[in-house]
Structure formats: structure tokens, C-alpha cells
Design a protein around this motif. Structure first.
Motif, PDB file in Angstrom:
ATOM      1  N   VAL A 154       3.722  15.258 -10.442  1.00 55.29           N
ATOM      2  CA  VAL A 154       4.172  15.536 -11.809  1.00 55.29           C
ATOM      3  C   VAL A 154       3.008  16.056 -12.656  1.00 55.29           C
ATOM      4  N   THR A 155       1.823  15.457 -12.496  1.00 54.19           N
ATOM      5  CA  THR A 155       0.646  15.920 -13.245  1.00 54.19           C
ATOM      6  C   THR A 155       0.316  17.361 -12.902  1.00 54.19           C
ATOM      7  N   ALA A 156       0.300  17.676 -11.601  1.00 56.48           N
ATOM      8  CA  ALA A 156      -0.018  19.050 -11.172  1.00 56.48           C
ATOM      9  C   ALA A 156       1.018  20.044 -11.675  1.00 56.48           C
ATOM     10  N   LEU A 157       2.284  19.666 -11.633  1.00 57.11           N
ATOM     11  CA  LEU A 157       3.344  20.562 -12.103  1.00 57.11           C
ATOM     12  C   LEU A 157       3.215  20.839 -13.601  1.00 57.11           C
ATOM     13  N   ILE A 158       3.034  19.805 -14.392  1.00 58.04           N
ATOM     14  CA  ILE A 158       2.941  19.976 -15.846  1.00 58.04           C
ATOM     15  C   ILE A 158       1.747  20.849 -16.200  1.00 58.04           C
ATOM     16  N   THR A 159       0.590  20.560 -15.603  1.00 62.32           N
ATOM     17  CA  THR A 159      -0.627  21.309 -15.937  1.00 62.32           C
ATOM     18  C   THR A 159      -0.541  22.759 -15.478  1.00 62.32           C
ATOM     19  N   THR A 160      -0.072  22.976 -14.246  1.00 58.63           N
ATOM     20  CA  THR A 160      -0.012  24.335 -13.709  1.00 58.63           C
ATOM     21  C   THR A 160       0.960  25.204 -14.497  1.00 58.63           C
ATOM     22  N   LEU A 161       2.147  24.681 -14.782  1.00 62.54           N
ATOM     23  CA  LEU A 161       3.121  25.473 -15.537  1.00 62.54           C
ATOM     24  C   LEU A 161       2.647  25.710 -16.972  1.00 62.54           C
ATOM     25  N   VAL A 208       2.141  11.169 -18.460  1.00 67.76           N
ATOM     26  CA  VAL A 208       1.002  10.887 -19.338  1.00 67.76           C
ATOM     27  C   VAL A 208      -0.241  11.615 -18.835  1.00 67.76           C
ATOM     28  N   GLY A 209      -0.460  11.563 -17.517  1.00 65.56           N
ATOM     29  CA  GLY A 209      -1.627  12.241 -16.947  1.00 65.56           C
ATOM     30  C   GLY A 209      -1.565  13.739 -17.123  1.00 65.56           C
ATOM     31  N   GLY A 210      -0.376  14.334 -16.933  1.00 64.70           N
ATOM     32  CA  GLY A 210      -0.234  15.779 -17.079  1.00 64.70           C
ATOM     33  C   GLY A 210      -0.481  16.240 -18.497  1.00 64.70           C
ATOM     34  N   LEU A 223       6.943  25.516  -5.326  1.00 62.12           N
ATOM     35  CA  LEU A 223       5.955  25.092  -4.336  1.00 62.12           C
ATOM     36  C   LEU A 223       5.306  23.763  -4.725  1.00 62.12           C
ATOM     37  N   LEU A 224       4.963  23.622  -6.005  1.00 54.74           N
ATOM     38  CA  LEU A 224       4.324  22.380  -6.438  1.00 54.74           C
ATOM     39  C   LEU A 224       5.306  21.215  -6.462  1.00 54.74           C
ATOM     40  N   SER A 225       6.603  21.505  -6.503  1.00 51.91           N
ATOM     41  CA  SER A 225       7.596  20.429  -6.425  1.00 51.91           C
ATOM     42  C   SER A 225       7.529  19.719  -5.078  1.00 51.91           C
ATOM     43  N   LEU A 226       6.954  20.399  -4.085  1.00 51.78           N
ATOM     44  CA  LEU A 226       6.792  19.760  -2.781  1.00 51.78           C
ATOM     45  C   LEU A 226       5.855  18.557  -2.854  1.00 51.78           C
ATOM     46  N   LEU A 227       4.912  18.577  -3.813  1.00 53.13           N
ATOM     47  CA  LEU A 227       4.045  17.413  -3.999  1.00 53.13           C
ATOM     48  C   LEU A 227       4.863  16.198  -4.423  1.00 53.13           C
ATOM     49  N   VAL A 228       5.810  16.416  -5.325  1.00 54.17           N
ATOM     50  CA  VAL A 228       6.684  15.325  -5.745  1.00 54.17           C
ATOM     51  C   VAL A 228       7.555  14.880  -4.575  1.00 54.17           C
ATOM     52  N   PHE A 251       0.822  -1.200   0.000  1.00 52.36           N
ATOM     53  CA  PHE A 251       0.000   0.000   0.000  1.00 52.36           C
ATOM     54  C   PHE A 251       0.865   1.263   0.000  1.00 52.36           C
ATOM     55  N   ILE A 252       1.932   1.275   0.811  1.00 53.14           N
ATOM     56  CA  ILE A 252       2.822   2.437   0.860  1.00 53.14           C
ATOM     57  C   ILE A 252       3.520   2.626  -0.480  1.00 53.14           C
ATOM     58  N   SER A 253       3.894   1.530  -1.136  1.00 58.26           N
ATOM     59  CA  SER A 253       4.535   1.630  -2.452  1.00 58.26           C
ATOM     60  C   SER A 253       3.584   2.238  -3.478  1.00 58.26           C
ATOM     61  N   LEU A 254       2.320   1.783  -3.449  1.00 62.00           N
ATOM     62  CA  LEU A 254       1.330   2.362  -4.364  1.00 62.00           C
ATOM     63  C   LEU A 254       1.087   3.830  -4.048  1.00 62.00           C
ATOM     64  N   ALA A 255       1.091   4.173  -2.756  1.00 57.09           N
ATOM     65  CA  ALA A 255       0.919   5.576  -2.378  1.00 57.09           C
ATOM     66  C   ALA A 255       2.088   6.414  -2.878  1.00 57.09           C
ATOM     67  N   SER A 256       3.290   5.847  -2.868  1.00 47.71           N
ATOM     68  CA  SER A 256       4.461   6.560  -3.376  1.00 47.71           C
ATOM     69  C   SER A 256       4.312   6.836  -4.867  1.00 47.71           C
ATOM     70  N   ILE A 257       3.872   5.806  -5.616  1.00 52.43           N
ATOM     71  CA  ILE A 257       3.668   5.974  -7.052  1.00 52.43           C
ATOM     72  C   ILE A 257       2.605   7.037  -7.313  1.00 52.43           C
ATOM     73  N   ALA A 258       1.488   6.950  -6.560  1.00 51.81           N
ATOM     74  CA  ALA A 258       0.401   7.914  -6.745  1.00 51.81           C
ATOM     75  C   ALA A 258       0.852   9.329  -6.389  1.00 51.81           C
ATOM     76  N   GLY A 259       1.630   9.462  -5.310  1.00 54.91           N
ATOM     77  CA  GLY A 259       2.095  10.782  -4.898  1.00 54.91           C
ATOM     78  C   GLY A 259       2.992  11.425  -5.937  1.00 54.91           C
ATOM     79  N   ILE A 260       3.933  10.654  -6.453  1.00 54.07           N
ATOM     80  CA  ILE A 260       4.826  11.188  -7.490  1.00 54.07           C
ATOM     81  C   ILE A 260       4.043  11.512  -8.756  1.00 54.07           C
ATOM     82  N   ALA A 261       3.100  10.629  -9.128  1.00 54.20           N
ATOM     83  CA  ALA A 261       2.309  10.857 -10.343  1.00 54.20           C
ATOM     84  C   ALA A 261       1.456  12.115 -10.215  1.00 54.20           C
ATOM     85  N   LEU A 262       0.805  12.292  -9.073  1.00 60.07           N
ATOM     86  CA  LEU A 262      -0.025  13.482  -8.878  1.00 60.07           C
ATOM     87  C   LEU A 262       0.815  14.751  -8.887  1.00 60.07           C
TER      88      LEU A 262
END
Length: 414
Positions: free
Chosen positions: A38-45, A336-338, A275-280, A25-36
């Protein structure tokens, strides 16, 4: 196919079912956290770059890419300056202009910049003719003293086409009774809407010859405005023109005239990216946690591998491979999501407006409707590299702990 032992074991650990489901579960959360992240960074910028591009396009549609003006006095040989400018293949258009600060009086008073133009040549350096919502620039005929106002300026003055306004210029003339401000009555012959508040509220346009007569400038003008095929060459082209004219002239370009605006936009984009890099980074911290727990869960496996002859360095590589792959999966998923979110952002915005019955960017409030996006390859590349670097750094401590595992201690209670 040859595959190094640490890589093979790391891949196997990635696919293998965990004895402790919480680690998965923690591994999947890590993948989801990094993916979210990166998606937020690409879209926001991409959105911020889109707004920058939109503002620059609207502003430079009305403003000159570069100007060459007289140094402290009117430019007299502007016809020669226009000919020399048009002879340069880098120049798309050139036109004379006069600019003076003024107070315009209608039903109320409003300060604005009054610009004298040649209606025919103006079309080669700006999009003003295409932005007319009432009347046309062709009505700015010499001697008729007509004036074209920005839409917001006309609203503030409380005037419309056909009304008269008094233009009080920041220029004094001598009379037998002393200095008197220059004033002239103009008739509103048109209204334009540039979609940029500085022009819509702060610019009035008159015929060049009319303003020359009012200011008693003779044939002189403030300077020559240039439009270029490549606006990044603006300063070099304007400087070359000033050198050909061989006189003390002032040279400026769009980066100098609007330096504060573009500097603020760039700073805002940079700060938002940090600031959004903190999500990654949050996803990377989750990766550290999952890897530490995995190392604890695999103590017996590590001890057996060490007993079979695997070196501490190879053990470290096993967990670095496994953790880096988690980071890679999260980064690629976020990439891909971004890209998908950015390309479909306006459709999503329209769907939200339909479902909730609201207008998020109403036309009567914002000049820009919708969310303009400009996804730049450089921004995407930096985001991906930052995410991969954070993920790699997150694997170092857990892998180092795994390499320090003592086989005897690990197998004592097995």
C-alpha cells in the motif's frame, strides 16, 4: 457493550499468544507485506500524478487551452473573434496567431515551428513573457523583423542574441522564373526557456505583422488562441465561439492537440498501478498461509466451540474477522506510511544526495528537479479498497476449512 460471539473470539485470537511462534511470524509478515504494498502504491502513483501535473502545467503554460482557426484559409475577422471570446466570462484571454513550419538556418540548420504573435496580447494566453532569459517580447516590433528562439533551438543553431538567422518557410510564391520558397532574414532579439523540450527546441516567435508581410496574408491570421479559467471547458468554449462567427472554422483544444501524450501517461500510470498491486497480493497470499496454519493450530478449539453449539457459519465468521483485521491493520499502516513518505519524499531525496554526495536529478540533464508529487484522494481510496478486498478474499478459504472441521476427528487425539 454487546459484541457478537464470532467477533469477540476473532479479536481474542488476534491478541492471544500463539502456541506456534512461526504462525505469529507469518501473520506479522502478512501485515508488513500489505503495508509495504500500500505504501509503494500510494507513493508511486502520487509521483506519477505529480509528473503528469508538472508536464501539463509547463506545456499548457505555452500552448493554448483552445484554438479557433480558419478552415483551409486565413481567418480574416480575427478582431471580432477576439472581442466575442473576451465577452465570454469563461475566457481569461484571447490572442491572434500565425503558425508555419520552417527551416531555420544559423551556424547549422534546424526545423522549427515559427509562430507570429502580438507581443501585448500574448501575455494573456501564455507565460512566454515570463520565460524570457534574454531580451524581451517587446523587442518584437513591426518592421524590425526580430525573432525570439527557444534556448535549445538557439544552441542547436549556434546563435545568440544579436545574430542573424535565415527562416525558410514551408510556403511557395510565384515568380517569373517559377515557384520559389519564402525566405527571410531575422535578427535574434531574445531567448526563452519554457522548461519543455517541444517548445525550447521547436519554437521560434516573431511579430504577427512581420509574418503577415512575409507570407503576404494581408490582415489574415491562422486563428485565435484562447486561455480559459477552467481548461476542462476548452472545447465547449471554442465551439461556442466558432458558432458565433458563423463560418467554416476548425476547433481544437489541448486534449486533442496532445492526446497521444496524455493517453500514454495515463496508460503508464495504470500499468504501474496494476504491477505494484502484486505487492499487496503477495501480502494477501501470506495471509492465506498464516490463516491456514492458524486453523490447523486451533483444531481443538474449533471442535470445542462446535460442541458448545456454534454453527459452521459462526466458525467461519471467527476466522474471517481475525484475518480481515490483519488485513485492516496492514492497510492502515500502509496508508499512514504512504502519506508520510509522499509528503516527505523530497526531504528524503535531498538527504540521500547529501549522504552519498550525488545529484539524482541534475539540472543540466532534467528539466524537472526534485520529485513532484500530487497525491489524489481518488487514487488513495482505490488503493485502500483494493487492499481491503484482497485481504478479505484471502480469509475465505481458511475460514471455509475451519467451518468444515469435524469435532470428533479434531478431538480424537487430544
Amino acid at each position: 457493550m454487546f459484541k457478537p460471539v464470532p467477533v469477540a473470539i476473532g479479536l481474542r485470537y488476534l491478541r492471544a499468544k500463539r502456541r506456534n511462534g512461526f504462525i505469529s511470524f507469518i501473520s506479522l509478515a502478512s501485515i508488513a507485506g500489505i503495508a509495504l504494498g500500500v505504501t509503494a502504491l500510494i507513493t508511486t502513483l502520487a509521483v506519477m500524478s505529480g509528473f503528469q501535473k508538472e508536464i501539463r502545467t509547463r506545456m499548457l503554460g505555452m500552448a493554448a487551452h483552445a484554438t479557433v482557426s480558419g478552415y483551409g484559409e486565413p481567418l480574416q475577422e480575427w478582431q471580432r473573434a477576439v472581442r466575442l471570446a473576451l465577452a465570454d466570462p469563461r475566457v481569461a484571454g484571447a490572442a491572434p496567431y500565425i503558425e508555419k513550419e520552417a527551416l531555420i538556418s544559423g551556424a547549422s540548420n534546424q526545423p522549427a515551428m515559427v509562430r507570429g504573435i502580438d507581443p501585448v496580447q500574448e501575455a494573456t494566453v501564455s507565460v512566454l513573457p515570463a520565460k524570457m532569459v534574454q531580451g524581451s517580447l517587446q523587442q518584437l516590433q513591426p518592421g524590425r523583423f526580430n525573432i525570439v528562439l527557444g534556448k535549445e533551438l538557439a544552441l542547436w543553431l549556434g546563435v545568440s542574441v544579436g545574430d542573424d538567422v535565415i527562416v525558410t518557410l514551408a510556403d511557395f510564391r510565384s515568380t517569373p522564373v517559377g515557384g520559389v520558397q519564402t525566405m527571410k532574414r531575422f535578427r535574434v532579439s531574445g531567448i526563452f526557456e519554457a522548461g519543455y523540450n517541444d517548445f525550447d527546441k521547436g519554437l521560434a516567435v516573431v511579430n504577427l505583422q512581420d509574418l503577415q508581410r512575409v507570407l503576404r496574408m494581408g490582415e489574415g491570421v491562422t486563428g485565435v488562441r484562447l486561455k480559459l479559467h477552467d481548461m476542462d471547458q476548452a472545447f465547449d468554449v471554442a465551439r461556442a465561439l466558432a458558432q458565433k462567427l458563423a463560418g467554416p472554422y476548425r476547433v481544437s483544444d489541448w486534449t486533442q492537440d496532445n492526446a497521444n501524450l496524455f493517453r500514454a501517461l495515463k496508460m503508464e500510470k495504470t500499468v504501474m498501478g496494476i504491477l505494484l498491486s502484486l505487492l499487496v497480493a503477495m501480502g494477501a497470499f501470506n495471509l492465506v498461509s498464516s490463516q491456514v496454519m492458524l486453523v490447523t493450530d486451533k483444531q481443538a478449539d474449533i471442535a470445542i466451540l462446535r460442541t458448545l453449539g456454534m454453527t459452521p457459519r459462526q466458525v467461519m465468521q471467527v476466522f474471517m474477522v481475525q484475518g480481515s483485521l490483519i488485513g485492516l491493520i496492514g492497510t492502515v499502516t500502509g496508508l499512514v506510511g504512504g502519506i508520510a513518505l509522499t509528503l516527505n519524499l523530497n526531504r528524503i531525496l535531498q538527504a540521500i544526495e547529501r549522504v552519498f554526495g550525488v545529484q539524482l536529478l541534475p539540472e543540466d540533464v532534467y528539466y524537472i528537479t526534485g520529485l513532484p508529487t500530487d497525491m489524489q484522494a481518488q487514487d488513495v481510496t482505490v488503493i485502500v479498497l483494493v487492499a481491503l478486498t484482497m485481504a478479505f478474499l484471502a480469509t475465505l478459504y481458511p475460514a471455509w476449512r475451519a467451518a468444515r472441521t469435524a469435532p470428533a476427528e479434531a478431538l480424537r487425539y487430544e
